[in-house]
Scaffold this motif. Structure first.
Motif, PDB file in Angstrom:
ATOM      1  N   GLU A 105       0.825  -1.207   0.000  1.00 52.07           N
ATOM      2  CA  GLU A 105       0.000   0.000   0.000  1.00 52.07           C
ATOM      3  C   GLU A 105       0.859   1.258   0.000  1.00 52.07           C
ATOM      4  OE1 GLU A 105      -2.054  -3.477   1.291  1.00 52.07           O
ATOM      5  OE2 GLU A 105      -0.280  -2.524   2.202  1.00 52.07           O
ATOM      6  N   LYS A 106       1.912   1.253   0.793  1.00 46.32           N
ATOM      7  CA  LYS A 106       2.794   2.422   0.844  1.00 46.32           C
ATOM      8  C   LYS A 106       3.629   2.537  -0.432  1.00 46.32           C
ATOM      9  CE  LYS A 106       3.108   2.622   5.901  1.00 46.32           C
ATOM     10  NZ  LYS A 106       3.994   2.434   7.070  1.00 46.32           N
ATOM     11  N   TYR A 107       4.019   1.402  -0.978  1.00 45.64           N
ATOM     12  CA  TYR A 107       4.812   1.441  -2.205  1.00 45.64           C
ATOM     13  C   TYR A 107       4.007   2.070  -3.344  1.00 45.64           C
ATOM     14  CZ  TYR A 107       8.435   0.144  -5.528  1.00 45.64           C
ATOM     15  OH  TYR A 107       9.450   0.206  -6.463  1.00 45.64           O
ATOM     16  N   PHE A 126       3.895   6.440  -6.843  1.00 42.73           N
ATOM     17  CA  PHE A 126       3.444   6.861  -8.159  1.00 42.73           C
ATOM     18  C   PHE A 126       2.280   7.833  -8.064  1.00 42.73           C
ATOM     19  CE2 PHE A 126       5.277   2.623  -8.381  1.00 42.73           C
ATOM     20  CZ  PHE A 126       6.279   2.831  -9.308  1.00 42.73           C
ATOM     21  N   ASN A 127       2.267   8.795  -8.988  1.00 46.95           N
ATOM     22  CA  ASN A 127       1.210   9.806  -8.990  1.00 46.95           C
ATOM     23  C   ASN A 127      -0.140   9.225  -9.366  1.00 46.95           C
ATOM     24  OD1 ASN A 127       3.118  11.810  -8.389  1.00 46.95           O
ATOM     25  ND2 ASN A 127       3.685  11.975 -10.541  1.00 46.95           N
ATOM     26  N   THR A 128      -0.142   8.035  -9.961  1.00 42.88           N
ATOM     27  CA  THR A 128      -1.389   7.404 -10.391  1.00 42.88           C
ATOM     28  C   THR A 128      -2.100   6.705  -9.240  1.00 42.88           C
ATOM     29  OG1 THR A 128      -0.169   5.413 -10.967  1.00 42.88           O
ATOM     30  CG2 THR A 128      -0.505   7.026 -12.714  1.00 42.88           C
ATOM     31  N   ALA A 129      -1.401   6.481  -8.132  1.00 39.84           N
ATOM     32  CA  ALA A 129      -1.974   5.719  -7.021  1.00 39.84           C
ATOM     33  C   ALA A 129      -3.212   6.432  -6.462  1.00 39.84           C
ATOM     34  CB  ALA A 129      -0.938   5.547  -5.916  1.00 39.84           C
ATOM     35  N   PRO A 130      -4.216   5.676  -5.998  1.00 39.33           N
ATOM     36  CA  PRO A 130      -4.274   4.221  -6.046  1.00 39.33           C
ATOM     37  C   PRO A 130      -5.078   3.679  -7.228  1.00 39.33           C
ATOM     38  CG  PRO A 130      -5.975   5.018  -4.605  1.00 39.33           C
ATOM     39  CD  PRO A 130      -5.294   6.252  -5.179  1.00 39.33           C
ATOM     40  N   HIS A 131      -5.676   4.549  -8.029  1.00 32.44           N
ATOM     41  CA  HIS A 131      -6.670   4.111  -9.015  1.00 32.44           C
ATOM     42  C   HIS A 131      -6.105   3.269 -10.149  1.00 32.44           C
ATOM     43  CE1 HIS A 131      -9.453   6.592  -6.836  1.00 32.44           C
ATOM     44  NE2 HIS A 131      -8.702   7.651  -7.021  1.00 32.44           N
ATOM     45  N   SER A 132      -4.874   3.556 -10.579  1.00 33.52           N
ATOM     46  CA  SER A 132      -4.310   2.833 -11.705  1.00 33.52           C
ATOM     47  C   SER A 132      -3.020   2.128 -11.338  1.00 33.52           C
ATOM     48  CB  SER A 132      -4.074   3.794 -12.879  1.00 33.52           C
ATOM     49  OG  SER A 132      -5.279   4.364 -13.312  1.00 33.52           O
ATOM     50  N   THR A 133      -2.901   1.747 -10.076  1.00 32.44           N
ATOM     51  CA  THR A 133      -1.699   1.066  -9.600  1.00 32.44           C
ATOM     52  C   THR A 133      -2.079  -0.275  -8.992  1.00 32.44           C
ATOM     53  OG1 THR A 133      -0.656   3.189  -9.076  1.00 32.44           O
ATOM     54  CG2 THR A 133       0.316   1.218  -8.101  1.00 32.44           C
ATOM     55  N   SER A 134      -1.423  -1.330  -9.458  1.00 33.86           N
ATOM     56  CA  SER A 134      -1.643  -2.655  -8.880  1.00 33.86           C
ATOM     57  C   SER A 134      -0.301  -3.193  -8.405  1.00 33.86           C
ATOM     58  CB  SER A 134      -2.257  -3.609  -9.916  1.00 33.86           C
ATOM     59  OG  SER A 134      -1.374  -3.793 -11.006  1.00 33.86           O
ATOM     60  N   ILE A 135      -0.337  -3.866  -7.268  1.00 32.58           N
ATOM     61  CA  ILE A 135       0.896  -4.410  -6.691  1.00 32.58           C
ATOM     62  C   ILE A 135       0.631  -5.825  -6.204  1.00 32.58           C
ATOM     63  CG2 ILE A 135       2.584  -4.205  -4.826  1.00 32.58           C
ATOM     64  CD1 ILE A 135       2.418  -1.272  -4.981  1.00 32.58           C
ATOM     65  N   VAL A 136       1.570  -6.705  -6.500  1.00 28.28           N
ATOM     66  CA  VAL A 136       1.481  -8.087  -6.043  1.00 28.28           C
ATOM     67  C   VAL A 136       2.822  -8.476  -5.445  1.00 28.28           C
ATOM     68  CG1 VAL A 136       2.171  -9.011  -8.312  1.00 28.28           C
ATOM     69  CG2 VAL A 136       0.873 -10.447  -6.728  1.00 28.28           C
ATOM     70  N   THR A 137       2.797  -9.181  -4.314  1.00 30.76           N
ATOM     71  CA  THR A 137       4.051  -9.712  -3.784  1.00 30.76           C
ATOM     72  C   THR A 137       4.416 -10.946  -4.593  1.00 30.76           C
ATOM     73  OG1 THR A 137       3.097 -11.253  -2.164  1.00 30.76           O
ATOM     74  CG2 THR A 137       3.388  -8.945  -1.467  1.00 30.76           C
ATOM     75  N   MET A 138       5.668 -11.314  -4.554  1.00 33.68           N
ATOM     76  CA  MET A 138       6.099 -12.487  -5.312  1.00 33.68           C
ATOM     77  C   MET A 138       5.510 -13.779  -4.747  1.00 33.68           C
ATOM     78  SD  MET A 138       7.851 -11.704  -8.001  1.00 33.68           S
ATOM     79  CE  MET A 138       6.497 -10.541  -8.170  1.00 33.68           C
ATOM     80  N   TRP A 139       5.202 -13.771  -3.451  1.00 26.86           N
ATOM     81  CA  TRP A 139       4.541 -14.949  -2.886  1.00 26.86           C
ATOM     82  C   TRP A 139       3.116 -15.060  -3.415  1.00 26.86           C
ATOM     83  CZ3 TRP A 139       5.576 -19.444  -1.019  1.00 26.86           C
ATOM     84  CH2 TRP A 139       4.588 -20.182  -0.361  1.00 26.86           C
ATOM     85  N   GLN A 140       2.410 -13.934  -3.481  1.00 23.50           N
ATOM     86  CA  GLN A 140       1.065 -13.934  -4.060  1.00 23.50           C
ATOM     87  C   GLN A 140       1.112 -14.379  -5.514  1.00 23.50           C
ATOM     88  OE1 GLN A 140       0.178  -9.820  -3.254  1.00 23.50           O
ATOM     89  NE2 GLN A 140      -1.146 -10.299  -1.503  1.00 23.50           N
TER      90      GLN A 140
END
Length: 331
Positions: A270-272, A276-290
Motif C-alpha cells: 500500500e505504501k509502495y 506513483f502519482n497514479t496511485a491508487p486508481h491505476s496502480t496494482s501491486i502483487v508480492t512475489m509470494w502472491q
C-alpha cells in the motif's frame, strides 16, 4: 555508493545464470522451444563475453552461481517470469495485429538485462532504451559489440560515443538517474513523448533517496502522455514484529556498504503504491509470494519442485512476501 550499486548487477546476472543452469529458466511453454533455446544461448554468450572483457566481474558472477540456493533460484524465476508477463501484457494491449504504430520501452538501470534482444525481434515496431551508469554501459556495450550473436539480434551499432550502443531501434546509453535534467534530455533525444511507453525499473528505486526517486518518477510521468511503469523492488515490512527489512539493511551495510534509503519508507504494498502519482486508481501491486500462489500453474509448480530439494517453504514465503511487482499506468 554508486560503485556498490553498480555491482548489484553482477548479483542479478549471476542469479539468472544460476536459474538457467538449474533449468528454472526459461519457463517451459509448449511450442516455444526455439525462443527458449535462444534465451539460454543469449545469456551464455553474454557470460562468456563478460569473461573476455572483465575477469573480475566474471569471477564474481561465477562464485555467486556456485553458491546459489534453491530459494534464490525460485526468486529469480518468479522475478523474471512476472516481469516478462507484465511486459507482454503491455505490448499485447498496444501492439495490434498488422498495425505499424510504434511502442517503446525505457529500462532504467538496465545492467546486464537482455530482454531487448528477443523483444525487438518479436515486435517489429518496438523501440528500446537502456539506461545505466557510465561504467555499466561501457561494459555491456563492449560485450554486445564483440559478439556476432548480439550483432545479428540488434544490428551493428552506429554509436560514436565512447560508451554506448545505438541502432535505429535500440539505444544503450549512460545516465545518472539522480540528475533529472540529464534524464529529461536523454528521453527527449531518444524517445517520443506521445508514444505508448513502458518504463521498467528492477531494484532501482530502492537504492535512490526518497526525494530523488520521486523527482525521477515525476519527470517521466510528466514527459510521456501515456505509459505504464513496472517496478520490482524489496519492501521492508510494516509489521512491528517483522524484522526482515532491518536485517536486510544491516547485512547490506556491513557486507556491501550499500544503503536502501526507502526500504522502510515504502515498506508495504500500500505504501509502495504511493511512489506513483497514479496511485491508487491505476496502480496494482502483487508480492512475489502472491504471484507464486495465484499465477504459477500447478504443473509449473510441480516442475520447479523436481529441480532442487527445497524444505525451507516458510523461508521462501517470508522472502517472496518482501518483494513486490508494481504496475502503475497513466494517460
Amino acid at each position: 555508493m554508486d560503485r556498490a550499486v553498480q555491482e548489484t548487477d553482477y548479483d542479478a546476472f549471476s542469479c539468472k545464470v544460476s536459474a538457467i543452469a538449474k533449468h528454472y529458466l526459461p519457463r517451459q511453454v509448449s511450442g516455444k522451444e526455439k525462443e527458449e533455446g535462444e534465451f539460454v544461448q543469449l545469456h551464455m554468450a553474454y557470460a562468456q563475453g563478460l569473461k573476455s572483457v572483465s575477469r573480475r566481474a566474471y569471477s564474481k558472477v561465477d562464485r555467486a552461481v556456485q553458491s546459489a540456493q534453491p530459494v534464490m533460484n525460485y526468486g529469480t524465476y518468479l522475478r523474471s517470469v512476472a516481469i516478462d508477463e507484465a511486459i507482454a501484457c503491455f505490448l499485447k494491449e498496444h501492439v495490434k495485429s498488422g498495425a505499424e504504430a510504434p511502442v517503446q520501452v525505457v529500462n532504467l538501470g538496465c545492467g546486464s538485462d537482455l530482454r531487448m534482444t528477443q523483444m525487438l525481434s518479436q515486435v517489429p515496431h518496438l523501440k528500446w532504451l537502456d539506461l545505466d551508469f557510465k561504467e555499466s554501459v561501457a561494459l555491456k556495450s563492449r560485450i554486445l559489440e564483440n559478439n556476432p550473436l548480439f550483432q545479428r539480434e540488434l544490428g551493428p551499432s552506429e554509436s560514436v560515443e565512447t560508451a554506448g550502443y545505438l541502432t535505429n531501434r535500440y539505444c544503450l546509453t549512460s545516465c545518472d538517474l539522480n540528475d533529472i535534467a540529464q534524464v529529461a534530455e536523454i528521453l527527449k533525444k531518444f524517445t517520443t513523448q506521445d508514444c505508448p511507453t513502458l518504463v521498467l525499473s528492477e531494484c532501482v528505486l530502492c537504492y535512490m533517496k526518497s526525494a530523488e526517486s520521486k523527482a525521477l518518477i515525476n519527470c517521466i510521468e510528466s514527459f510521456y502522455k501515456m505509459g505504464t511503469w513496472i517496478s520490482y523492488d524489496p519492501i521492508g515490512g510494516d509489521d512491528s514484529a517483522d524484522k526482515f527489512g532491518k536485517i536486510m539493511q544491516t547485512n547490506l551495510r556491513e557486507s556491501r556498504h550499500l544503503e536502501m534509503p526507502t526500504l522502510m519508507v515504502y515498506n508495504s504494498p500500500e505504501k509502495y503504491a504511493q511512489r506513483f502519482n497514479t496511485a491508487p486508481h491505476s496502480t496494482s501491486i502483487v508480492t512475489m509470494w502472491q504471484y507464486y500462489v495465484q499465477s504459477v500453474p500447478d504443473e509449473e509448480k510441480m516442475r520447479l519442485k523436481t529441480l532442487q530439494f527445497l524444505d525451507e517453504i516458510e523461508e521462501l514465503e517470508i522472502i517472496l512476501s518482501h518483494y513486490i511487482l508494481a504496475e502503475a499506468s497513466w494517460r
